[in-house]
Design a protein around this motif. Structure first.
Motif, short mmCIF file in Angstrom:
data_model
loop_
_atom_site.label_atom_id
_atom_site.label_comp_id
_atom_site.label_asym_id
_atom_site.label_seq_id
_atom_site.Cartn_x
_atom_site.Cartn_y
_atom_site.Cartn_z
N LEU A 33 0.82 -1.21 0.00
CA LEU A 33 0.00 0.00 0.00
C LEU A 33 0.86 1.26 0.00
O LEU A 33 0.50 2.27 -0.62
CB LEU A 33 -0.94 0.00 1.21
N ALA A 34 1.99 1.20 0.69
CA ALA A 34 2.91 2.34 0.66
C ALA A 34 3.44 2.56 -0.75
O ALA A 34 3.60 3.70 -1.20
CB ALA A 34 4.06 2.10 1.64
N GLU A 35 3.71 1.46 -1.45
CA GLU A 35 4.16 1.58 -2.84
C GLU A 35 3.07 2.14 -3.74
O GLU A 35 3.35 2.96 -4.64
CB GLU A 35 4.60 0.21 -3.36
N ILE A 36 1.82 1.72 -3.50
CA ILE A 36 0.71 2.24 -4.31
C ILE A 36 0.57 3.75 -4.09
O ILE A 36 0.36 4.52 -5.03
CB ILE A 36 -0.60 1.51 -3.95
N LYS A 37 0.69 4.17 -2.83
CA LYS A 37 0.61 5.60 -2.54
C LYS A 37 1.68 6.37 -3.31
O LYS A 37 1.43 7.46 -3.84
CB LYS A 37 0.74 5.85 -1.04
N ALA A 38 2.88 5.82 -3.35
CA ALA A 38 3.97 6.49 -4.07
C ALA A 38 3.66 6.55 -5.57
O ALA A 38 3.94 7.57 -6.23
CB ALA A 38 5.27 5.75 -3.83
N GLU A 39 3.07 5.49 -6.11
CA GLU A 39 2.68 5.48 -7.53
C GLU A 39 1.62 6.54 -7.80
O GLU A 39 1.72 7.30 -8.78
CB GLU A 39 2.11 4.11 -7.92
N VAL A 40 0.60 6.57 -6.94
CA VAL A 40 -0.48 7.54 -7.14
C VAL A 40 0.06 8.96 -7.02
O VAL A 40 -0.32 9.85 -7.79
CB VAL A 40 -1.62 7.29 -6.12
N ALA A 42 3.06 10.05 -7.74
CA ALA A 42 3.81 10.40 -8.95
C ALA A 42 2.88 10.70 -10.12
O ALA A 42 3.09 11.66 -10.87
CB ALA A 42 4.76 9.26 -9.31
N LYS A 43 1.82 9.90 -10.25
CA LYS A 43 0.90 10.11 -11.37
C LYS A 43 0.03 11.33 -11.15
O LYS A 43 -0.33 12.03 -12.10
CB LYS A 43 0.06 8.85 -11.58
N MET A 44 -0.30 11.62 -9.88
CA MET A 44 -1.08 12.81 -9.58
C MET A 44 -0.26 14.06 -9.87
O MET A 44 -0.80 15.08 -10.32
CB MET A 44 -1.54 12.79 -8.12
N ALA A 45 1.02 13.98 -9.62
CA ALA A 45 1.90 15.11 -9.95
C ALA A 45 1.87 15.39 -11.46
O ALA A 45 1.89 16.54 -11.89
CB ALA A 45 3.32 14.82 -9.49
N GLU A 46 1.78 14.32 -12.26
CA GLU A 46 1.69 14.48 -13.71
C GLU A 46 0.35 15.07 -14.11
O GLU A 46 0.27 15.85 -15.08
CB GLU A 46 1.91 13.13 -14.40
N VAL A 47 -0.72 14.71 -13.40
CA VAL A 47 -2.03 15.30 -13.68
C VAL A 47 -1.99 16.81 -13.43
O VAL A 47 -2.47 17.61 -14.24
CB VAL A 47 -3.12 14.64 -12.80
N ALA A 65 -0.10 16.46 -4.52
CA ALA A 65 -0.04 15.09 -5.04
C ALA A 65 0.10 14.08 -3.91
O ALA A 65 -0.54 13.02 -3.91
CB ALA A 65 1.11 14.96 -6.04
N LYS A 66 0.92 14.40 -2.94
CA LYS A 66 1.12 13.51 -1.78
C LYS A 66 -0.16 13.40 -0.96
O LYS A 66 -0.55 12.31 -0.52
CB LYS A 66 2.26 14.04 -0.92
N ARG A 67 -0.82 14.54 -0.75
CA ARG A 67 -2.05 14.54 0.04
C ARG A 67 -3.16 13.75 -0.65
O ARG A 67 -3.90 12.99 0.00
CB ARG A 67 -2.51 15.98 0.30
N VAL A 68 -3.27 13.91 -1.97
CA VAL A 68 -4.31 13.20 -2.71
C VAL A 68 -4.06 11.69 -2.67
O VAL A 68 -4.99 10.89 -2.50
CB VAL A 68 -4.38 13.70 -4.16
N ALA A 69 -2.81 11.29 -2.82
CA ALA A 69 -2.48 9.86 -2.77
C ALA A 69 -2.85 9.25 -1.43
O ALA A 69 -3.45 8.16 -1.36
CB ALA A 69 -0.98 9.67 -3.05
N LYS A 70 -2.53 9.94 -0.36
CA LYS A 70 -2.88 9.46 0.97
C LYS A 70 -4.40 9.41 1.15
O LYS A 70 -4.95 8.44 1.70
CB LYS A 70 -2.27 10.36 2.04
N MET A 71 -5.09 10.43 0.65
CA MET A 71 -6.54 10.48 0.77
C MET A 71 -7.19 9.30 0.05
O MET A 71 -8.07 8.63 0.60
CB MET A 71 -7.06 11.79 0.18
#
Length: 224
Positions: A33-40, A42-47, A65-71
């Protein structure tokens, strides 16, 4: 291989569905799940970059991007990644067989079409029998929150909740009514702030007995 691809590989190999409203916790291993958060993240930063937002100099969006991934992973969609909460069951020693209603339970979900919030309340009616498993009142809210914390449509969410409660409680009858505001209507599209969606699921005795169904519906608070 990214964690998302490893998990998807396991799901496909087991011929398991992984739609937006499915729980996939059995296929997520420790640390992923920590890895998924990191993926999200990175991709949210691209969005954000594609939206032409200067996150480097804009102090309001530097950590977005970090906050959205955690959310997404830990909060609003956690019902996909976490197993069902522990539910202590008690035998029906007193052989209770009268209608009981739990609610209103506040529910928060998200529309899988636009990822906009769905916020509302639901009521659960249970007609137990001597073989039913009794669970604490707070457990109904915990199970509802677990089901609702996923991207989905309201009609399917209520059915999924009914199926889960039937399996755990094993009552003679189960009824659920949910009323919610959909931000995909209020925030975008027609931008109608006054419309709400109400739907119901009736199982067992509630489906067969019109008097029981009327009793349940009559005891719900009148809509404002």
């Amino acid at each position: 291989m990214p964690a998302s691809e490893r998990i998807r590989y396991r799901l496909v190999g087991a011929d398991k569905r992984y739609h937006a409203n499915d729980n996939i916790s059995a296929f997520v291993r420790e640390g992923e799940l920590a890895e998924i958060k990191a993926e999200v993240q990175a991709k949210m930063a691209e969005v954000l970059k594609a939206l032409v937002i200067d996150t480097e100099s804009d102090h309001n969006t530097q950590e977005t991007a970090k906050r959205v991934a955690k959310m997404f992973v830990e909060e609003v969609f956690r019902g996909r990644y976490q197993p069902m909460p522990d539910v202590t069951e008690f035998p029906n020693i007193s052989r209770l067989n009268e209608l009981m209603i739990v609610g209103p339970i506040t529910v928060r979900s998200a529309c899988s079409h636009h990822m906009c919030p769905i916020i509302g309340k639901l009521w659960i009616g249970v007609l137990p029998n001597e073989h039913s498993n009794l669970i604490g009142l707070s457990k109904y809210a915990r199970i509802a929150d677990w089901i609702m914390s996923r991207p989905q449509i309201q009609e399917e969410a209520v059915i999924m909740l009914a199926d889960t409660l039937l399996e755990r409680v094993k009552p003679d009858g189960l009824a659920i009514v949910m009323e919610a505001d959909h931000f995909c209507m209020a925030w975008r599209g027609v931008k109608d702030n006054d419309s709400a969606m109400t739907n119901s699921v009736m199982r067992g005795a509630f489906l067969k007995d019109a008097n029981l169904r009327r009793e349940f519906l009559s005891l719900l608070p009148k809509k404002s």
